[in-house]
Scaffold this motif. Sequence first.
Motif, PDB file in Angstrom:
ATOM      1  N   GLY A 196       1.617   6.366  -7.053  1.00  0.00           N
ATOM      2  CA  GLY A 196       0.442   7.058  -7.529  1.00  0.00           C
ATOM      3  C   GLY A 196      -0.507   5.851  -8.133  1.00  0.00           C
TER       4      GLY A 196
ATOM      5  N   GLU B 231      -3.801   3.388  -7.721  1.00  0.00           N
ATOM      6  CA  GLU B 231      -4.984   3.279  -6.770  1.00  0.00           C
ATOM      7  C   GLU B 231      -5.092   1.808  -6.559  1.00  0.00           C
TER       8      GLU B 231
ATOM      9  N   LYS C  89       1.019   3.820  -3.027  1.00  0.00           N
ATOM     10  CA  LYS C  89       0.875   5.226  -2.650  1.00  0.00           C
ATOM     11  C   LYS C  89       2.047   6.229  -3.434  1.00  0.00           C
TER      12      LYS C  89
ATOM     13  N   ALA D 193       0.795  -1.163  -0.093  1.00  0.00           N
ATOM     14  CA  ALA D 193      -0.069  -0.016   0.133  1.00  0.00           C
ATOM     15  C   ALA D 193       0.757   1.242   0.125  1.00  0.00           C
ATOM     16  N   MET D 194       1.977   1.280   0.807  1.00  0.00           N
ATOM     17  CA  MET D 194       2.725   2.351   0.809  1.00  0.00           C
ATOM     18  C   MET D 194       3.580   2.588  -0.533  1.00  0.00           C
TER      19      MET D 194
END
Length: 168
Positions: A157, A159, A154, A150-151
């Motif tokens: 960029g 989703e 992020k 998830a990091m």
Amino acid sequence: MSTPRLEVGQTAPAFTLPDADGNPTSLDELIADNGKVLVYVYPAAMTPGCTTETVDFENALQQLRDAGLGVVGVSPDKPEKLARFRDKHGITFPLLSDPDKTMLTEWGAFGEKKNYGKVVMGVIRSTFVVEADGTLSMARYNVRAKGHVAMIAKLLGVELPEPESAEG
């Protein structure tokens, strides 16, 4: 003696390593097949943290591919163990074996690290993004297994779908 680290902008050191089926796989091939490649290094297949991280990458694979990234995992495990790991968890991206730790050392992902306050030699959980021209656009060391994908998504960029809640 600290382990030398790769930095953004450097050319990623070339490698050719066996995959879970023993087939040689090179960084050049991965770039040719995918454009950009996310290379993550993990200490050992079948351990809780590495399983969480690898399954998270598998769950995010379509979104990462849609963003133009191939994914490959590298560990010091032998191909036979990687094949069992892949089959048990339904992993569809390449898992590569570096039992002599040559690539891991060249990439700064094997060396001194702290484990429960002691300095030991071992695999340093790391993630890299190699651009189509072979240069690094990301080099992250000492990442945590849980929440790592998830990091990274992020930072890139990308989703990701909401994780399914565990009912029960």
